[in-house]
Design an enzyme around this catalytic site. Sequence first.
Site, mmCIF file in Angstrom:
data_model
loop_
_atom_site.group_PDB
_atom_site.id
_atom_site.type_symbol
_atom_site.label_atom_id
_atom_site.label_comp_id
_atom_site.label_asym_id
_atom_site.label_seq_id
_atom_site.Cartn_x
_atom_site.Cartn_y
_atom_site.Cartn_z
ATOM 1 C CB ILE A 126 -41.327 -80.219 -73.714
ATOM 2 C CG1 ILE A 126 -40.862 -79.003 -74.493
ATOM 3 C CG2 ILE A 126 -40.147 -81.098 -73.356
ATOM 4 C CD1 ILE A 126 -41.695 -77.803 -74.353
ATOM 5 C CG ASP A 127 -39.321 -85.009 -74.413
ATOM 6 O OD1 ASP A 127 -38.794 -83.891 -74.504
ATOM 7 O OD2 ASP A 127 -38.975 -85.871 -73.586
HETATM 8 O O1 F6P Z 1 -40.048 -85.124 -69.922
HETATM 9 C C1 F6P Z 1 -39.768 -83.939 -70.539
HETATM 10 C C2 F6P Z 1 -38.352 -83.482 -70.236
HETATM 11 O O2 F6P Z 1 -38.229 -82.139 -70.631
HETATM 12 C C3 F6P Z 1 -37.260 -84.325 -70.875
HETATM 13 O O3 F6P Z 1 -36.980 -83.984 -72.216
HETATM 14 C C4 F6P Z 1 -36.112 -84.098 -69.941
HETATM 15 O O4 F6P Z 1 -35.266 -85.212 -69.937
HETATM 16 C C5 F6P Z 1 -36.770 -83.966 -68.629
HETATM 17 O O5 F6P Z 1 -38.073 -83.529 -68.857
HETATM 18 C C6 F6P Z 1 -36.099 -83.008 -67.683
HETATM 19 O O6 F6P Z 1 -36.694 -83.153 -66.444
HETATM 20 P P1 F6P Z 1 -36.507 -82.202 -65.187
HETATM 21 O O7 F6P Z 1 -37.381 -81.020 -65.399
HETATM 22 O O8 F6P Z 1 -36.969 -83.017 -64.043
HETATM 23 O O9 F6P Z 1 -35.054 -81.848 -65.130
#
Ligand code: F6P
Length: 342
Positions: A126-127
Amino acid sequence: MRVGILTGGGDCPGLNAVIRAVARKGIVHYGFDILGIKNGWLGLIEGRILPLDLASISGILPRGGTILGTTRTNPFKVEDGVGKIFAQVEKFELDAVIAVGGEDTLGVASKLHDKGLRCVGVPKTIDNDLRGTDYTFGFDTAVSIVAEALDRLHTTAEAHHRVMVVEVMGRNAGWIAVEGGIAGGADIILIPEFPFDLDEVCAQIQSRRERGKMFSIVVVAEGARPKDSSLIALSGEKDAFGHVRLGGVGNLIGREIEMRTAIDTRVTVLGYIQRGGSPTAFDRILATRFGVAAIDMVQQEKFGYMVGLQGNRIVHVPFEEALAEPKTVDADLYEIAKVFFG
Ligand code: F6P
């Protein structure tokens, strides 16, 4: 051929469009057996693998999430994880695996490929911070969600003469913050690439007030940090790939702005709203192109590569090149965003 497909890491809109494209082209055009591997690498370790047919992919194009489920499992951190994977590959007679994921999932794919697993990668984050591709699917959806949120926050900020701080996703790179912020008319955008100075941020807010603009919208990526400080983490806990859980920078900035400027300030953390729901048309098309390209690569027996989009062309990028380092925000794009700061 018998081809397995898995989705790993954080979900994002468009994963189902990739699965649909792989299965549709694989089954109808190549006569392959397509097998869905549940929950990322965990499903390959545990043998949670089921055949996908045309009925199982029907109607999934507009759906967010992933029909296969996902985890952040790192087989190299699981006892005999790699041995178990190769045992399941043999048991299910998999000729190839398509891994849909970001730097962690594809990092595992790359290492397994070096050990003999025939792997193709599809970039997913997504980033939008994977190298070798101009865009990853899901990102456009997230940017649209941020832009819409900023439109809504503008009207309430203006009505109350407030500063609105909006925290968005972006661990290593501020793509969502910059593109969402440009689209939504942010007055300040703070990203991981450029540590910020809170005095400067407050000065920009004050000078805007002096110009008669009585509200400000500050967009901050979750991985942004003040100069001379480290990442703001929610807890010290790390996932299987060593990442801490981020969150909290928006609240920190909001508190500081209110204290230093005495202007009423509110904080909105957009969080998982950015990753949920239906993909935009752009993301559906990109995900479909990636899925078709991935199964074409399997048919050509071209393994150890990730598909990518460069310009408007689909390309094949070696895993090492894609994974060398994160793709950070283009300084020229940030300069464009800065034209509208203050
Ligand atoms: O790696 C993508 C991401 O959406 C980041 O922007 C965010 O820090 C992380 O995943 C959140 O991860 P999780 O779904 O494990 O909380």
